[in-house]
Design a protein around this motif. Structure first.
Motif, short mmCIF file in Angstrom:
data_model
loop_
_atom_site.label_atom_id
_atom_site.label_comp_id
_atom_site.label_asym_id
_atom_site.label_seq_id
_atom_site.Cartn_x
_atom_site.Cartn_y
_atom_site.Cartn_z
N VAL A 156 -13.03 -83.26 -4.41
CA VAL A 156 -14.13 -83.96 -4.93
C VAL A 156 -13.04 -84.58 -5.59
CG1 VAL A 156 -16.37 -84.78 -6.20
CG2 VAL A 156 -16.83 -83.30 -4.66
N PHE A 157 -12.78 -86.12 -6.41
CA PHE A 157 -12.75 -86.24 -7.23
C PHE A 157 -12.83 -87.61 -8.58
CE2 PHE A 157 -9.31 -85.28 -3.64
CZ PHE A 157 -8.38 -84.93 -4.64
N GLY A 158 -12.90 -87.75 -9.88
CA GLY A 158 -13.12 -88.96 -9.94
C GLY A 158 -12.34 -90.11 -8.91
N TRP A 159 -13.61 -91.08 -9.27
CA TRP A 159 -12.67 -91.99 -8.73
C TRP A 159 -11.94 -93.00 -9.53
CZ3 TRP A 159 -10.53 -94.13 -4.72
CH2 TRP A 159 -10.66 -95.69 -4.13
N LYS A 160 -11.95 -93.06 -10.41
CA LYS A 160 -11.73 -93.90 -11.70
C LYS A 160 -10.07 -93.41 -11.44
CE LYS A 160 -11.71 -96.44 -15.95
NZ LYS A 160 -12.77 -96.00 -17.51
N LYS A 161 -9.82 -92.05 -11.83
CA LYS A 161 -8.11 -91.88 -12.12
C LYS A 161 -7.78 -91.09 -11.05
CE LYS A 161 -7.77 -93.05 -17.18
NZ LYS A 161 -7.76 -92.60 -18.52
N LEU A 162 -8.67 -90.90 -10.03
CA LEU A 162 -7.93 -89.74 -9.27
C LEU A 162 -8.16 -87.96 -9.47
CD1 LEU A 162 -6.12 -91.08 -6.24
CD2 LEU A 162 -8.95 -90.79 -6.56
N LYS A 163 -9.14 -88.22 -10.65
CA LYS A 163 -9.09 -86.33 -11.29
C LYS A 163 -9.83 -85.64 -10.02
CE LYS A 163 -10.09 -83.99 -14.81
NZ LYS A 163 -11.44 -84.08 -16.52
N PRO A 164 -9.01 -84.05 -10.18
CA PRO A 164 -10.02 -83.37 -9.23
C PRO A 164 -10.92 -82.53 -10.15
CG PRO A 164 -6.92 -83.09 -9.42
CD PRO A 164 -7.59 -84.45 -10.24
#
Length: 323
Positions: free
Chosen positions: A270-278
């Motif tokens: 699962v990643f944050g969509w804005k910056k692809l943060k794991p």
């Protein structure tokens, strides 16, 4: 310290074969449903209140079911895509399990279809064809072909695609065997933009229409996101390096906050969509994860993530439901 990743809410067992594809339906008056397609040609309709299969649909001549969707805003109208090169339309109303129509596509690959309900009662369906580089877009009720989209240059086999409604009309993003992504104008039947984010086949992609941003995955360790600018041109955006290679599928949640990937390494990421943060690595499955899906529940506290695996199980998670 960050919280450890959660355990699944529950596990759905009984598919009897690898789980290839998943689709939620949480609208209407009935219970929330999860449809799953198996490697032996069965479609299970899971009631998420009872956590049991309400129906098991057998078709596609025991060939893998690789894609499912509902249409006409109804839990009873289902479309399935099988490795028998057929699309089947199902009527599940009042306990029925009837195939009302079907289309022989001739496609032998693994590219999943994409459905666009452009207006009530009118749906466009993009499907792969016998010509392995071609996308055919049809009006679903009549199977009348709207257009055929085929690159002028050799990009290899069609691998993945997503169609959506833009201001100017329907557009389609397609990923190919050589790693290229092409943005197509469906109405004008011509390519708008080319991009080659990775050298490996585009195994999967998804697009978040509101943010005009998409992402692609391959057999490599890299996820690459890209944007569609005002001139409808594809531009490279963020990339993220994963620990292990191989992504079978990826889905962006409808609110554009998180991304989930189905990994060849048995894990869901699962990643944050804005910056692809794991954000999390969800571990439960003992074999490759083939599919992920987010529920379309209107209540944000009821949002679910489901994953289907080669180990024949479906894991259901509640994660970042109020984020």
């Amino acid at each position: 310290m960050s919280r450890p990743p959660p355990d699944p809410l529950y596990i759905l067992r009984g598919s009897g074969a690898p789980v290839n594809t998943l689709h939620f339906y949480c609208g209407g008056d009935g219970p929330p449903l999860l449809y799953s397609g198996s490697g032996k040609g069965a479609v299970h309709v899971w009631n998420l209140n009872t956590r049991r299969a309400e129906q098991v649909l057998e078709s596609h001549n025991s060939n893998s079911v690789i894609w499912l969707d509902t249409f006409d805003g109804s839990r009873s109208s289902l479309i399935s895509q099988g490795r028998d090169m057929r699309l089947c339309l199902w009527d599940l109303s009042e306990g029925r399990s009837a195939v009302t129509d079907s289309l022989l596509t001739g496609a032998v690959g693994f590219c999943q279809c994409s459905l666009l309900e452009s207006q009530p009662g009118s749906s466009l369906l993009a499907h792969p064809t016998q010509d392995m580089e071609e996308v055919s877009v049809v009006e679903m009720k009549s199977w009348t072909q709207v257009c055929s989209l085929r690159p002028d240059t050799k990009l290899g086999m069609l691998m993945s695609m997503k169609m959506w409604q833009a201001d100017s009309g329907p557009v389609l993003c397609a990923g190919y065997e050589d790693g290229s992504i092409v943005l197509w104008d469906v109405s004008q039947r011509h390519p708008l933009s080319f991009l080659k984010p990775l050298p490996e086949p585009v195994m999967c992609l998804d697009v978040h229409v509101c943010s005009q941003k998409g992402i692609s995955g391959s057999s490599e360790k890299i996820l690459q996101s890209w944007t569609v600018d005002g001139q409808r041109t594809l531009q490279m955006h963020h990339s993220v390096q994963m620990t292990n290679p191989g992504v079978s599928q990826m889905r962006i949640r409808a609110d554009g906050k998180i991304l989930a990937t189905a990994g060849w390494d048995n894990n869901i990421r699962v990643f944050g969509w804005k910056k692809l943060k794991p954000l999390a690595v969800l571990q439960h499955h003992t074999d490759a994860v083939n599919s992920v899906a987010f529920s379309d529940h209107q209540d944000p506290t009821q949002r679910l993530l489901a994953a289907g695996s080669k180990d024949q199980r479906i894991s259901v998670w509640s994660i970042y439901s109020e984020s």
